[in-house]
Design a protein around this motif. Structure first.
Motif: not given
Length: 214
Positions: A96-117, A135-142
């Motif tokens: 269901a999560l994949l169905g919601f996200a589709g093939k859109s770019p994914l935005v996270v904060f702290n991909a090292a944890f969230n993406r890997n998990m 896209l990881d805002l942990y690195f993008l925002l600074p």
């Protein structure tokens, strides 16, 4: 077809078969065309993704819940959100999560944890490795707001800096709501300096990561 797909996932993962609805959702997701990432932010749909886990150790802890909010054409769509716990049907939840996200770019904060998990859970439960642009805002925002913080800091620090609140911290959807608001600010600043597309932001992030290593 959906019955065949459900049996295949079950055989690969050792878990119970997908529900018919989840199998159909996953089949539709797999059939989606790749997005055109040459479009500007205000013409692009992004999916902000966040997770809840049993702890912060990627090796020992497990994914408990997922949350997602759509940022579409420069707007947060509160009616386009997803939250679910993994148990008792983790494969259905992730489908269901994949169905919601589709093939859109994914935005996270702290991909090292969230993406890997998340990617580990997708592999374990569905046998899938996705090809999303992350896209990881942990690195993008600074890189976009160095006048606020020159180096990566906690989500709570960015929320305080922008005066952002949410209905529940450390909740997959609650923090996704805060991350989505930060992403709107990031989009506005990015457009002002000529970073008009998702790949441009990804390259900005890559360059900043490389700079931190030197």
């Amino acid at each position: 077809m959906t019955g065949w797909l459900s049996r295949l996932i079950s055989a690969r993962s050792g878990r119970q078969a997908l529900s018919a609805e989840a199998a159909e959702t996953l089949q539709k997701w797999q059939a989606l065309a790749e997005p055109d990432l040459t479009h500007a932010h205000f013409e692009t749909r992004y999916a902000v993704i966040n997770t809840e886990a049993s702890g912060l150790d990627l090796e020992r802890d497990r994914l408990l819940a997922v949350g997602a909010i759509a940022v579409d054409c420069g707007l947060i769509h509160l009616d386009a959100a997803y939250y679910a716990k993994l148990e008792p049907a983790p494969a259905d939840t992730l489908s269901a999560l994949l169905g919601f996200a589709g093939k859109s770019p994914l935005v996270v904060f702290n991909a090292a944890f969230n993406r890997n998990m998340l990617e580990r859970a997708l592999q374990e439960q569905l046998g899938l490795s996705t090809e999303h642009l992350w896209l990881d805002l942990y690195f993008l925002l600074p890189t976009l707001f160095p006048e606020r913080f020159e180096r990566p800091v906690r989500l709570a620090d960015w929320m305080a800096s922008f005066g952002i609140e949410t209905f529940q911290r450390h909740h997959a959807l609650g923090d996704a709501w805060a991350i989505a608001q930060l992403f709107l600010a990031a989009q506005a600043r990015a457009l002002s300096i000529g970073l008009n597309t998702a790949p441009a932001l990804a390259e900005q992030e890559r360059a900043y990561r490389q700079k931190l290593k030197t």
